[in-house]
Design a protein around this motif. Structure first.
Motif, PDB file in Angstrom:
ATOM      1  N   SER A  11      21.607  67.130-102.451  1.00 46.99           N
ATOM      2  CA  SER A  11      20.681  66.525-101.491  1.00 46.99           C
ATOM      3  C   SER A  11      20.132  65.218-102.057  1.00 46.99           C
ATOM      4  CB  SER A  11      19.531  67.493-101.215  1.00 46.99           C
ATOM      5  OG  SER A  11      18.495  66.843-100.517  1.00 46.99           O
ATOM      6  N   VAL A  18      23.157  71.884-102.254  1.00 44.86           N
ATOM      7  CA  VAL A  18      23.123  72.403-100.891  1.00 44.86           C
ATOM      8  C   VAL A  18      24.542  72.700-100.431  1.00 44.86           C
ATOM      9  CG1 VAL A  18      20.943  71.316-100.230  1.00 44.86           C
ATOM     10  CG2 VAL A  18      23.074  70.042 -99.972  1.00 44.86           C
ATOM     11  N   TRP A  26      22.621  71.536 -93.688  1.00 43.49           N
ATOM     12  CA  TRP A  26      22.697  71.818 -95.120  1.00 43.49           C
ATOM     13  C   TRP A  26      21.671  72.875 -95.467  1.00 43.49           C
ATOM     14  CZ3 TRP A  26      26.717  70.006 -97.713  1.00 43.49           C
ATOM     15  CH2 TRP A  26      27.385  68.892 -97.213  1.00 43.49           C
ATOM     16  N   THR A  27      22.053  73.790 -96.353  1.00 45.21           N
ATOM     17  CA  THR A  27      21.168  74.864 -96.785  1.00 45.21           C
ATOM     18  C   THR A  27      21.295  75.051 -98.296  1.00 45.21           C
ATOM     19  OG1 THR A  27      20.622  77.216 -96.549  1.00 45.21           O
ATOM     20  CG2 THR A  27      22.940  76.619 -96.296  1.00 45.21           C
ATOM     21  N   GLY A  28      20.225  75.471 -98.915  1.00 47.73           N
ATOM     22  CA  GLY A  28      20.264  75.797-100.332  1.00 47.73           C
ATOM     23  C   GLY A  28      20.764  77.211-100.592  1.00 47.73           C
TER      24      GLY A  28
END
Length: 75
Positions: A11, A18, A26-28
């Protein structure tokens, strides 16, 4: 045998790792990442590399874990 993969990036705003989801967010959380088959590697990676909110998008080996969620493959 080709492993499944997820797309990982960093990120730009926070510097954290991510993962790309199937809805182009986008996700962690890797369990929420889109699990890709070989037929999708090239076009999904090309898409991710054009996004400005991340840098260093790349394919990472993954497997389908419990309940169909993605998890990173053992190194």
């Amino acid at each position: 045998m080709t492993h499944a993969k997820v797309i990982s990036a960093v990120s730009v705003s926070g510097g954290e790792t991510v993962y790309l989801t199937s809805c182009d967010a986008w996700t962690g959380d890797v369990t929420m990442a889109e699990l890709l088959g070989a037929e999708d590697f090239d076009w999904r990676l090309a898409f991710a590399q054009r996004l400005r909110e991340v840098t260093g998008a790349r394919l990472v080996d993954a497997v389908e874990g419990e309940f169909g969620f993605a998890r990173l493959a053992a190194a």
